[in-house]
Design a protein around this motif. Structure first.
Motif, mmCIF file in Angstrom:
data_model
loop_
_atom_site.group_PDB
_atom_site.id
_atom_site.type_symbol
_atom_site.label_atom_id
_atom_site.label_comp_id
_atom_site.label_asym_id
_atom_site.label_seq_id
_atom_site.Cartn_x
_atom_site.Cartn_y
_atom_site.Cartn_z
ATOM 1 N N GLY A 103 0.663 -1.382 0.016
ATOM 2 C CA GLY A 103 0.219 0.072 -0.018
ATOM 3 C C GLY A 103 0.868 1.350 0.041
ATOM 4 O O GLY A 103 2.205 1.066 0.085
ATOM 5 N N ASN A 104 0.015 2.407 -0.135
ATOM 6 C CA ASN A 104 0.762 3.658 -0.112
ATOM 7 C C ASN A 104 0.074 4.769 0.763
ATOM 8 O O ASN A 104 -1.055 4.350 1.333
ATOM 9 C CB ASN A 104 0.804 4.304 -1.502
ATOM 10 C CG ASN A 104 2.136 3.656 -2.322
ATOM 11 O OD1 ASN A 104 3.282 3.547 -1.882
ATOM 12 N ND2 ASN A 104 1.723 3.159 -3.513
ATOM 13 N N LEU A 105 0.779 5.871 0.728
ATOM 14 C CA LEU A 105 0.183 6.908 1.421
ATOM 15 C C LEU A 105 -0.369 7.932 0.341
ATOM 16 O O LEU A 105 0.581 8.249 -0.572
ATOM 17 C CB LEU A 105 1.117 7.700 2.492
ATOM 18 C CG LEU A 105 1.374 6.801 3.721
ATOM 19 C CD1 LEU A 105 2.264 7.671 4.608
ATOM 20 C CD2 LEU A 105 -0.097 6.468 4.521
ATOM 21 N N LEU A 106 -1.404 8.606 0.279
ATOM 22 C CA LEU A 106 -2.036 9.366 -0.645
ATOM 23 C C LEU A 106 -2.267 10.850 -0.199
ATOM 24 O O LEU A 106 -3.157 10.572 0.763
ATOM 25 C CB LEU A 106 -3.342 8.751 -1.513
ATOM 26 C CG LEU A 106 -3.106 7.298 -1.925
ATOM 27 C CD1 LEU A 106 -4.612 6.741 -2.542
ATOM 28 C CD2 LEU A 106 -1.998 7.212 -2.969
ATOM 29 N N VAL A 107 -1.871 11.679 -0.745
ATOM 30 C CA VAL A 107 -2.081 13.003 -0.324
ATOM 31 C C VAL A 107 -3.495 13.529 -0.677
ATOM 32 O O VAL A 107 -3.651 13.487 -2.150
ATOM 33 C CB VAL A 107 -0.938 14.005 -0.605
ATOM 34 C CG1 VAL A 107 -1.330 15.465 -0.053
ATOM 35 C CG2 VAL A 107 0.355 13.685 -0.031
ATOM 36 N N ILE A 108 -4.239 13.969 0.117
ATOM 37 C CA ILE A 108 -5.442 14.453 -0.433
ATOM 38 C C ILE A 108 -5.576 15.952 -0.358
ATOM 39 O O ILE A 108 -5.869 16.448 -1.559
ATOM 40 C CB ILE A 108 -6.650 14.048 0.631
ATOM 41 C CG1 ILE A 108 -6.695 12.629 0.833
ATOM 42 C CG2 ILE A 108 -8.228 14.588 0.234
ATOM 43 C CD1 ILE A 108 -7.549 12.258 2.052
ATOM 44 N N HIS A 133 0.129 21.387 7.300
ATOM 45 C CA HIS A 133 -1.022 20.429 7.497
ATOM 46 C C HIS A 133 -1.396 19.523 6.171
ATOM 47 O O HIS A 133 -1.666 20.238 5.521
ATOM 48 C CB HIS A 133 -2.026 21.315 8.070
ATOM 49 C CG HIS A 133 -3.337 20.598 8.294
ATOM 50 N ND1 HIS A 133 -4.546 20.779 8.425
ATOM 51 C CD2 HIS A 133 -3.627 19.026 8.610
ATOM 52 C CE1 HIS A 133 -5.631 20.017 8.912
ATOM 53 N NE2 HIS A 133 -4.837 19.111 8.985
ATOM 54 N N MET A 134 -1.132 18.084 6.560
ATOM 55 C CA MET A 134 -1.515 17.245 5.342
ATOM 56 C C MET A 134 -2.762 16.314 5.619
ATOM 57 O O MET A 134 -2.493 15.650 6.968
ATOM 58 C CB MET A 134 -0.046 16.674 4.903
ATOM 59 C CG MET A 134 1.000 17.615 4.680
ATOM 60 S SD MET A 134 2.648 16.536 4.055
ATOM 61 C CE MET A 134 1.861 15.283 2.854
ATOM 62 N N HIS A 135 -3.344 16.316 4.615
ATOM 63 C CA HIS A 135 -4.495 15.171 4.798
ATOM 64 C C HIS A 135 -4.281 13.949 4.142
ATOM 65 O O HIS A 135 -3.918 14.249 2.797
ATOM 66 C CB HIS A 135 -6.046 15.566 4.426
ATOM 67 C CG HIS A 135 -6.540 16.893 5.202
ATOM 68 N ND1 HIS A 135 -7.453 16.794 6.060
ATOM 69 C CD2 HIS A 135 -6.158 18.216 5.247
ATOM 70 C CE1 HIS A 135 -7.766 17.836 6.861
ATOM 71 N NE2 HIS A 135 -6.957 18.737 6.367
ATOM 72 N N ILE A 136 -4.139 12.821 4.470
ATOM 73 C CA ILE A 136 -3.612 11.536 3.874
ATOM 74 C C ILE A 136 -4.449 10.624 4.036
ATOM 75 O O ILE A 136 -5.082 10.341 5.019
ATOM 76 C CB ILE A 136 -2.127 11.272 4.318
ATOM 77 C CG1 ILE A 136 -1.169 12.379 4.131
ATOM 78 C CG2 ILE A 136 -1.777 10.007 4.142
ATOM 79 C CD1 ILE A 136 0.130 12.278 4.759
#
Length: 246
Positions: A103-108, A133-136
């Motif tokens: 899996g991965n982390l996706l930046v929203i 501030h990052m929504h992930i």
């Protein structure tokens, strides 16, 4: 799945190793949600151990919410159950690999904000300081396992968004900012109902509980480099916290 394991394995008791292998098999889909596991007798033969060892491994996985035992019927896999381990050096890809997933982390989305009291205390910076501030979204096997809000000190991690966007890895983002190692200082876990936004991100109903993990990561000098609030899908994930990681 391994068979004929030795009676003692370095790093932990045999039942624990069997539980880890079964959990990984569940994570990889070898045992689908709702499927009945082989009998204790068959598992004992497969692993080359006695039934008491198998029974202890299955009991542990039932306690973790990965399996359920029905009297007179057998042991079954819970719906989409994945056990994720939070250790001293928690890395998204690593904990997925331990569960047999990719899996991965996706930046929203991402933006600079002014630190509120909670964020300032966690990052040890003045209230009102500029932070990133990052929504992930963290996904595994093509499904959302958690959504999170991550906070990083500025200007130290000014390029974090673009690096995570391109690599899917916060660890790589830290490396490219000169942080080659970091550790988890604290993980606080609680259960609650999700907001509509969190439920939407996880693809679940707002009436189903989630696990909220608030954590702080620090560099080798014990300076906070990340404060995170991550909401895990409660019916897809169980969390194990390991304190003895070296």
């Amino acid at each position: 799945m391994n068979t004929l394991l030795p009676e003692w394995i370095e790093g932990g008791p045999l039942w624990s190793r069997i539980a880890q292998e079964l959990a990984a098999a569940i994570g990889k889909g070898e045992y689908a949600p709702g499927v009945q596991l082989p009998s204790e007798h068959q598992l004992a033969a497969d692993f080359g151990v006695n039934r008491h060892t198998i029974r202890r491994a299955l009991s542990h996985l039932c306690q973790k919410g990965l399996l359920r035992t029905t009297q007179g019927s057998g042991t079954f896999v819970e719906n989409l159950a994945v056990d994720l381990v939070l250790g001293k050096r928690t890395r998204h890809r690593h904990i997925l690999a331990q569960a047999g997933l990719r899996g991965n982390l996706l930046v929203i989305r991402s933006q600079a904000v002014l630190a509120n009291p909670e964020q300032a205390e966690a990052l040890q910076c003045p209230i009102g300081s500029a932070i990133l501030h990052m929504h992930i979204m963290g996904e595994g096997a093509g499904q959302a396992l958690h959504v999170s809000e991550r906070y990083f000190p500025l200007p130290r991690f000014a390029q974090m968004e673009s690096i995570v966007q391109s690599t899917g890895s916060i660890t790589e983002g830290f490396k490219q900012h000169g942080v080659n190692d970091y550790t988890r200082q604290v993980s606080h876990i609680s259960a609650r109902l999700p907001s509509k936004a969190v439920a939407l991100g996880l693809g679940q109903s707002a009436t189903r509980p989630v696990l909220l993990v608030k954590s702080i990561n620090v560099d080798v000098n014990q300076l906070p480099i990340e404060f995170a609030c991550a909401w895990f899908a409660g019916d897809r994930v169980s969390l194990t916290v390991q304190h003895d990681e070296h």
